[in-house]
Write a protein that holds these residues in place. Structure first.
Motif, PDB file in Angstrom:
ATOM      1  N   GLU A  21       0.817  -1.201   0.000  1.00 54.36           N
ATOM      2  CA  GLU A  21       0.000   0.000   0.000  1.00 54.36           C
ATOM      3  C   GLU A  21       0.856   1.259   0.000  1.00 54.36           C
ATOM      4  O   GLU A  21       1.861   1.352   0.709  1.00 54.36           O
ATOM      5  N   LYS A  22       0.434   2.237  -0.797  1.00 57.18           N
ATOM      6  CA  LYS A  22       1.126   3.521  -0.821  1.00 57.18           C
ATOM      7  C   LYS A  22       1.044   4.157   0.572  1.00 57.18           C
ATOM      8  O   LYS A  22      -0.033   4.258   1.156  1.00 57.18           O
ATOM      9  N   GLY A  23       2.194   4.560   1.077  1.00 59.90           N
ATOM     10  CA  GLY A  23       2.240   5.134   2.411  1.00 59.90           C
ATOM     11  C   GLY A  23       2.421   4.101   3.500  1.00 59.90           C
ATOM     12  O   GLY A  23       2.600   4.448   4.673  1.00 59.90           O
ATOM     13  N   GLY A  24       2.382   2.803   3.139  1.00 62.07           N
ATOM     14  CA  GLY A  24       2.573   1.743   4.127  1.00 62.07           C
ATOM     15  C   GLY A  24       4.018   1.280   4.175  1.00 62.07           C
ATOM     16  O   GLY A  24       4.895   1.817   3.507  1.00 62.07           O
ATOM     17  N   LYS A  25       4.273   0.256   4.982  1.00 65.75           N
ATOM     18  CA  LYS A  25       5.615  -0.292   5.103  1.00 65.75           C
ATOM     19  C   LYS A  25       5.880  -1.261   3.954  1.00 65.75           C
ATOM     20  O   LYS A  25       5.127  -2.209   3.749  1.00 65.75           O
ATOM     21  N   GLU A  62      -8.621 -13.112  -5.574  1.00 71.98           N
ATOM     22  CA  GLU A  62      -9.524 -12.066  -5.092  1.00 71.98           C
ATOM     23  C   GLU A  62      -9.220 -11.756  -3.633  1.00 71.98           C
ATOM     24  O   GLU A  62      -8.966 -12.649  -2.824  1.00 71.98           O
ATOM     25  N   ASN A  63      -9.248 -10.472  -3.316  1.00 75.66           N
ATOM     26  CA  ASN A  63      -9.201 -10.004  -1.936  1.00 75.66           C
ATOM     27  C   ASN A  63     -10.191  -8.844  -1.835  1.00 75.66           C
ATOM     28  O   ASN A  63      -9.974  -7.780  -2.420  1.00 75.66           O
ATOM     29  N   ALA A  64     -11.288  -9.067  -1.119  1.00 77.48           N
ATOM     30  CA  ALA A  64     -12.357  -8.068  -1.025  1.00 77.48           C
ATOM     31  C   ALA A  64     -12.313  -7.312   0.299  1.00 77.48           C
ATOM     32  O   ALA A  64     -13.326  -6.741   0.724  1.00 77.48           O
ATOM     33  N   PHE A  65     -11.150  -7.291   0.938  1.00 77.42           N
ATOM     34  CA  PHE A  65     -11.058  -6.667   2.259  1.00 77.42           C
ATOM     35  C   PHE A  65      -9.771  -5.857   2.375  1.00 77.42           C
ATOM     36  O   PHE A  65      -8.908  -6.135   3.208  1.00 77.42           O
ATOM     37  N   VAL A  66      -9.622  -4.862   1.488  1.00 74.10           N
ATOM     38  CA  VAL A  66      -8.472  -3.960   1.539  1.00 74.10           C
ATOM     39  C   VAL A  66      -8.974  -2.520   1.472  1.00 74.10           C
ATOM     40  O   VAL A  66     -10.104  -2.261   1.055  1.00 74.10           O
ATOM     41  N   PHE A  67      -8.144  -1.604   1.876  1.00 69.83           N
ATOM     42  CA  PHE A  67      -8.514  -0.191   1.796  1.00 69.83           C
ATOM     43  C   PHE A  67      -8.343   0.322   0.368  1.00 69.83           C
ATOM     44  O   PHE A  67      -7.424  -0.096  -0.348  1.00 69.83           O
ATOM     45  N   ASN A  85      -6.921   2.503  -2.208  1.00 69.03           N
ATOM     46  CA  ASN A  85      -5.681   3.277  -2.234  1.00 69.03           C
ATOM     47  C   ASN A  85      -4.879   2.832  -3.446  1.00 69.03           C
ATOM     48  O   ASN A  85      -5.283   1.955  -4.204  1.00 69.03           O
ATOM     49  N   GLU A  86      -3.742   3.431  -3.629  1.00 71.06           N
ATOM     50  CA  GLU A  86      -2.804   2.999  -4.659  1.00 71.06           C
ATOM     51  C   GLU A  86      -1.882   1.938  -4.071  1.00 71.06           C
ATOM     52  O   GLU A  86      -1.385   2.076  -2.945  1.00 71.06           O
ATOM     53  N   TYR A  87      -1.646   0.876  -4.846  1.00 71.30           N
ATOM     54  CA  TYR A  87      -0.819  -0.235  -4.382  1.00 71.30           C
ATOM     55  C   TYR A  87       0.185  -0.630  -5.458  1.00 71.30           C
ATOM     56  O   TYR A  87      -0.104  -0.528  -6.655  1.00 71.30           O
ATOM     57  N   LYS A  88       1.324  -1.111  -5.015  1.00 73.73           N
ATOM     58  CA  LYS A  88       2.200  -1.880  -5.882  1.00 73.73           C
ATOM     59  C   LYS A  88       1.777  -3.335  -5.728  1.00 73.73           C
ATOM     60  O   LYS A  88       1.680  -3.848  -4.611  1.00 73.73           O
ATOM     61  N   VAL A  89       1.500  -4.000  -6.864  1.00 73.12           N
ATOM     62  CA  VAL A  89       0.984  -5.363  -6.834  1.00 73.12           C
ATOM     63  C   VAL A  89       2.014  -6.293  -7.459  1.00 73.12           C
ATOM     64  O   VAL A  89       2.436  -6.102  -8.607  1.00 73.12           O
ATOM     65  N   LEU A  90       2.412  -7.301  -6.699  1.00 74.63           N
ATOM     66  CA  LEU A  90       3.406  -8.263  -7.159  1.00 74.63           C
ATOM     67  C   LEU A  90       2.796  -9.657  -7.121  1.00 74.63           C
ATOM     68  O   LEU A  90       2.329 -10.119  -6.075  1.00 74.63           O
ATOM     69  N   VAL A  91       2.789 -10.333  -8.273  1.00 73.24           N
ATOM     70  CA  VAL A  91       2.336 -11.717  -8.357  1.00 73.24           C
ATOM     71  C   VAL A  91       3.581 -12.593  -8.444  1.00 73.24           C
ATOM     72  O   VAL A  91       4.406 -12.423  -9.346  1.00 73.24           O
ATOM     73  N   THR A  92       3.715 -13.535  -7.522  1.00 76.10           N
ATOM     74  CA  THR A  92       4.980 -14.245  -7.396  1.00 76.10           C
ATOM     75  C   THR A  92       4.766 -15.655  -6.846  1.00 76.10           C
ATOM     76  O   THR A  92       3.636 -16.080  -6.594  1.00 76.10           O
TER      77      THR A  92
END
Length: 228
Positions: free
Chosen positions: A59-63, A79-84, A86-93
């Protein structure tokens, strides 16, 4: 003694007051969903569950060292339906595919985003033919990018709809470490799994593995067959 009782009453009152406060924190109000698209088959990447692949949200602004991480599904969806929101960096790994770039995604109330991945291997031209007491499985292995040595192929048969390298009742397995990848990729394989019961429904899946560091398998879709 009276002083002790007064102090005890005050302490109890403070505890009750603190417990009566209303939790007014804002609950997560966003969600992300999508699918990993296999660039060879142009279909959802077949995986196992759990631990088929991992989606990490920074999450942007997070750790940066504390992502939200969750597992994908066997058909390549997530799917994840329980996040705030916001802008995120998303990594699939951590899957049976070559690394892909981190994406920057603004997650809203329900955001969909698919990712194209190059699998280590793909199972193609697969057919499953039942006969008395057995199934015969024909297939090819294909890849779009050279990677680790191809070391194993197998056919897995389960009595329940879940079938992968950890969940199966019967299997046919062939080691490929001594066979050149060129020959493997040029061949058409035919494996037979015996010992099956007539009238029983089985779930069949093909798996193949390269010598990748996480020992992940690539899979075919699941075939449902009834043995005559």
């Amino acid at each position: 003694m009276i002083r002790k009782r007064i102090m005890t009453s005050l302490l109890a009152g403070l505890i009750l007051t603190s417990c009566s406060k209303i939790d007014n924190y804002v609950a997560p109000n966003g969600g992300i969903r999508g699918k990993l698209i296999d660039k060879i088959t142009n279909e959802g990447l077949q995986a196992e569950q759990p631990n088929g692949f991992t989606v990490k949200l920074f999450e942007k602004g997070g750790k940066l060292n504390s992502p939200i991480a969750f597992q994908g599904k066997p058909d390549g969806t997530f799917e994840n339906a329980f996040v705030f929101q916001n802008e995120y960096k998303v990594l699939v790994t951590e899957g049976a595919f070559f690394p892909i770039d981190t994406a920057v995604i603004t997650i809203g109330a329900s955001t969909e985003n698919n990712f194209e991945v190059v699998p280590f291997l793909a199972i193609t031209d697969a057919t499953v033919t039942p006969a008395a007491g057995k199934v015969t499985v024909n297939y090819r292995l294909k890849r779009a990018q050279v990677g680790d040595k191809i070391v194993e192929r197998k056919v897995l048969v389960s009595r329940v709809p879940t079938v992968n390298n950890s969940v199966f009742d019967f299997k046919a397995q062939t080691e490929l470490a001594a066979v050149s990848d060129t020959d493997i990729l040029a061949g058409m394989f035919s494996d037979e799994v015996t010992g099956l019961s007539s009238g029983q429904t089985y779930y069949v899946r093909i798996a193949a593995r390269t010598n990748n560091p996480l020992k992940k398998y690539n899979y075919s879709k699941i075939f449902t067959v009834k043995v005559p």
